[in-house]
Structure formats: C-alpha cells, structure tokens
Scaffold this motif. Structure first.
Motif, PDB file in Angstrom:
ATOM      1  N   GLU A  27       0.798  -1.227   0.000  1.00 15.17           N
ATOM      2  CA  GLU A  27       0.000   0.000   0.000  1.00 15.17           C
ATOM      3  C   GLU A  27       0.833   1.281   0.000  1.00 15.17           C
ATOM      4  O   GLU A  27       0.568   2.192  -0.797  1.00 15.17           O
ATOM      5  N   PRO A  28       1.856   1.434   0.851  1.00 13.78           N
ATOM      6  CA  PRO A  28       2.569   2.718   0.870  1.00 13.78           C
ATOM      7  C   PRO A  28       3.511   2.938  -0.304  1.00 13.78           C
ATOM      8  O   PRO A  28       4.129   3.996  -0.394  1.00 13.78           O
ATOM      9  N   PHE A  29       3.648   1.942  -1.188  1.00  9.45           N
ATOM     10  CA  PHE A  29       4.695   2.007  -2.203  1.00  9.45           C
ATOM     11  C   PHE A  29       4.124   1.898  -3.613  1.00  9.45           C
ATOM     12  O   PHE A  29       4.633   1.163  -4.463  1.00  9.45           O
ATOM     13  N   GLY A  30       3.045   2.627  -3.856  1.00  9.43           N
ATOM     14  CA  GLY A  30       2.442   2.609  -5.173  1.00  9.43           C
ATOM     15  C   GLY A  30       3.368   3.108  -6.264  1.00  9.43           C
ATOM     16  O   GLY A  30       3.249   2.720  -7.429  1.00  9.43           O
ATOM     17  N   ASP A  31       4.346   3.971  -5.906  1.00  6.10           N
ATOM     18  CA  ASP A  31       5.265   4.503  -6.898  1.00  6.10           C
ATOM     19  C   ASP A  31       6.370   3.517  -7.256  1.00  6.10           C
ATOM     20  O   ASP A  31       7.165   3.783  -8.158  1.00  6.10           O
ATOM     21  N   ARG A  32       6.447   2.394  -6.550  1.00  7.60           N
ATOM     22  CA  ARG A  32       7.448   1.353  -6.844  1.00  7.60           C
ATOM     23  C   ARG A  32       6.838  -0.030  -6.627  1.00  7.60           C
ATOM     24  O   ARG A  32       7.478  -0.937  -6.095  1.00  7.60           O
ATOM     25  N   ALA A  33       5.578  -0.186  -7.069  1.00  9.86           N
ATOM     26  CA  ALA A  33       4.834  -1.411  -6.791  1.00  9.86           C
ATOM     27  C   ALA A  33       5.481  -2.635  -7.428  1.00  9.86           C
ATOM     28  O   ALA A  33       5.431  -3.734  -6.863  1.00  9.86           O
ATOM     29  N   GLY A  34       6.093  -2.470  -8.598  1.00 10.62           N
ATOM     30  CA  GLY A  34       6.727  -3.607  -9.248  1.00 10.62           C
ATOM     31  C   GLY A  34       7.896  -4.140  -8.441  1.00 10.62           C
ATOM     32  O   GLY A  34       8.027  -5.359  -8.233  1.00 10.62           O
ATOM     33  N   ILE A  35       8.759  -3.242  -7.972  1.00  2.00           N
ATOM     34  CA  ILE A  35       9.915  -3.668  -7.179  1.00  2.00           C
ATOM     35  C   ILE A  35       9.447  -4.240  -5.843  1.00  2.00           C
ATOM     36  O   ILE A  35       9.966  -5.266  -5.385  1.00  2.00           O
TER      37      ILE A  35
END
Length: 373
Positions: free
Chosen positions: A301-309
């Motif tokens: 949830e907190p990492f939508g800007d790096r969801a792939g990693i």
C-alpha cells in the motif's frame, strides 16, 4: 507423473527432482529483474512477454527428448511465470487501494492457491489419459489464453508519469530502502513465512497422507482440491473484516489462527490420525487465507510509486521461505509429519513475532497516503 518421466528420460529420482528445483530458482531470481523493469517501462510488455516465454518453455518441456532439455524448458517456463506472478500484485496496486486492494489481492491469492490445489487431480487424470507431456501442452494453451484476455480487457495500468529509473544503482537503492523500511519488511516477511509453511505442506503432504494415513492417489487429489475451498472462503472474508477492524488486527488474527493449527499438528507428533491432522491443516489454511491478502496489501500500500519492485521483493521472500521450509522437512532427522509440524509452528510463531510491532504501531502503516485501515 514423475515415474513416467523418470522412465522416459532414464533419470534417477534425485535427478528428476531438479525439474522442480530449477523452476523455483529461476522463478525467485527472475522476479527481482522483472519488477524494476516493469516499474520503468510499464506492465503490459512484461505481462505479455512473460506469458509468451511461459508458452515457449512449456512447449519445450512437452517436446523434451532428454532431461537436460526438460531442465532448460523448466527454467524458461519459470522466467515467464514469474512475470505474471509479480505483476498481478503490482497491477492490483496500480488500480486499487484500501479495502478494494485487499479484495483484489484476495482474489489473486485464491487463484494462486487454486493451482497447487487442483493440479494433482488434473495432472493425474491427464497423465493417465493422454500422457505426462499433455500437461505442459495444457499450460501452454492456458498461457496463450490468458495473454489474449489480458490484451483485450486490461492493457497498461502504469501511467508514464509514474514510471521510475531502471538504472542499476537506482534499483539497488530501492531494494535496500524497502528491505530497511518496517512498513514493508514486517508484513512482507511475516506473510512470506506463512506462505513458506504452505509450500512445505504441499511438499510434505503426499508422504504424510499416503504413507502415514493411508490415502490413495485419488484421496490425495481430493484433499488438495478441498484446500482451495478453505482458502477461498477465508480470502473472501478479508476485505469485510478489514473494514470492520483495521487490517493489522485482521492480519495478526490470521497468523494466530495459523499458529494454532501448527500447535495442534505438533501435539499430534509423528503419528497423526486422519481427522485431527486434516482439521489442524484446515485451521492453518484458514489463517493463511486471512493473512495472505491482508499482509500483502499492507506491504504494498505505501509504495504505489514502486509497486513492481515491492511486489518482486515480496515474491522473492516468499520463494526463499518456501525453499527453506521444504529443505528443512527433507533434512530434519525426524518423520515428515513431525518435521512439517515443526516447520509450521516455527514459521508461524516467527511470523507473529515479526508482525507484532506492526500491530502495536499501526500508525506506521496507517499514516501513509491511501492507508487500508
């Protein structure tokens, strides 16, 4: 199926076991590459490319004239499959947040649980009717069908403005940052330990159920299929429960339910009987079905800007815990039932200890934008 492949290739049992090991190794490592590249260039090319690679690898396995060719096919197959696995979670994070993300991930997890649940029955039937090579042809056909459905109905979910650098230094910083961030690593490691116990179950169950409890091959297939119903029912409850209580509480409840199942298995020791063993496993699966989508949603949830990693690192942790659990069951100097009980007890207890700080400090998880609490 393994015996038939053993005869076809003239391979020893321990040599044939490499077909599974190679798959898991390639699957685990491939995720670490796919995740950051998909964050840089978008999801669609890697979903479609991964499914194409899966089809090619499956066809190589179906036509393999020797064990080395089969191993190569399994590695290629795993590299394609890992892309779909990583990006299914990442795409869910692209499209949803809050309880909707939990619900979407629950459906993803149910689909992933259905594969090992139904595959023994399906594989046994196809092997008897059409031979073991037909199974890989079925996987190839399924991969092609999924690719067509994705192309028609989904498409790209990551806007160009949200894509990240694919430079190795930037990727390394992102991975190290996630590994050190308690908002990610606590729920990610906790759910990975529980998933490791699940894979350990699939590894140990044939020996326990058929050798110790007298199950037939058909009984074993039905039991595996029934596990899907347990995970399905538990997974469908997660979004509703997360709305009523905050997600960390639901995740902790799932871990404790799974731990209760592990303790019950340990009480039975090395000589379980059918009903208590099946009931304890059902309890573990019910807890796993709760914590899996909830803890995954908390981690992503907190990492939508790096969801792939983030999804890639989560998948790698899960495969690492699965490899550790299955290795322990095979190496401990005790029977498979006792070894499995020890792995489940240890894994779920460690998961509870790791997840507990996240439960006590829910503000760490809920103050981020788009919180699922």
């Amino acid at each position: 199926m393994s015996c038939r492949r053993q005869r076809a290739f003239g391979a020893l049992p321990h040599e044939l076991a490499w077909t599974l090991s190679i798959f898991f190794i390639a699957f685990a490592l491939g995720q670490l590459v796919v995740g950051p590249l998909a964050d840089a260039t978008g999801r669609a090319p890697f979903v479609l490319g991964g499914l194409a690679i899966l089809v090619v690898g499956s066809l190589i396995c179906a036509l393999a004239p020797s064990l080395p060719v089969m191993l190569a096919g399994r590695a290629i197959q795993a590299l394609g499959a890992c892309a779909a696995s990583v990006l299914a979670r990442a795409i869910a994070r692209d499209l949803y947040h809050g309880p909707e993300l939990t619900r979407a991930l629950a459906l993803v997890m149910i689909a992933m649980a259905a594969a090992p649940g139904f595959s023994p029955a399906l594989g046994t039937g196809m092997t008897l009717l059409l031979g073991w090579r037909s199974i890989f042809l079925l996987v190839a056909g399924a991969g092609a069908l999924v690719a067509i459905c994705f192309w028609v109905s989904a498409g790209e979910t990551l806007p160009a403005a949200q894509r990240r650098s694919a430079k190795p230094a930037a990727i390394a910083r992102t991975y190290s940052g996630l590994a050190c961030d308690p908002r990610f690593i606590r729920p990610a490691l906790a759910v990975s330990l529980v998933i490791g116990c699940l894979y350990s179950f699939f590894a140990a169950a044939p020996s326990i159920l058929m050798t110790d409890l007298g199950f037939s091959a058909a009984d074993l297939s039905l039991f595996f299929a029934a596990t899907v119903a347990v995970v399905f029912g538990s997974g469908l409850m997660t979004a509703r429960l997360a709305r009523r209580w905050d997600a960390p509480r639901v995740g902790m409840a799932g871990i404790l339910i799974a731990l209760t199942g592990g303790v019950w298995l340990a009480v039975q020791g090395s000589a379980p009987t059918q009903f208590p063993f099946m009931a304890a496993v059902t309890l573990f699966l019910a807890g796993m079905g709760l914590v899996n989508p909830v803890a995954t949603a908390i981690a992503l949830e907190p990492f939508g800007d790096r969801a792939g990693i983030a999804s890639a690192l989560l998948g790698f942790l899960q495969m690492a815990c699965a490899a550790l659990g299955t290795a322990l069951i095979g190496s401990l100097p005790i029977g498979p039932a006792a070894a499995y009980a020890l792995v489940v007890c240890g894994g779920t207890l460690l998961a509870a200890l790791i997840f507990y700080p996240a439960l006590r400090n829910r503000s760490d998880l809920t103050n981020a934008p788009g919180s699922i609490a």
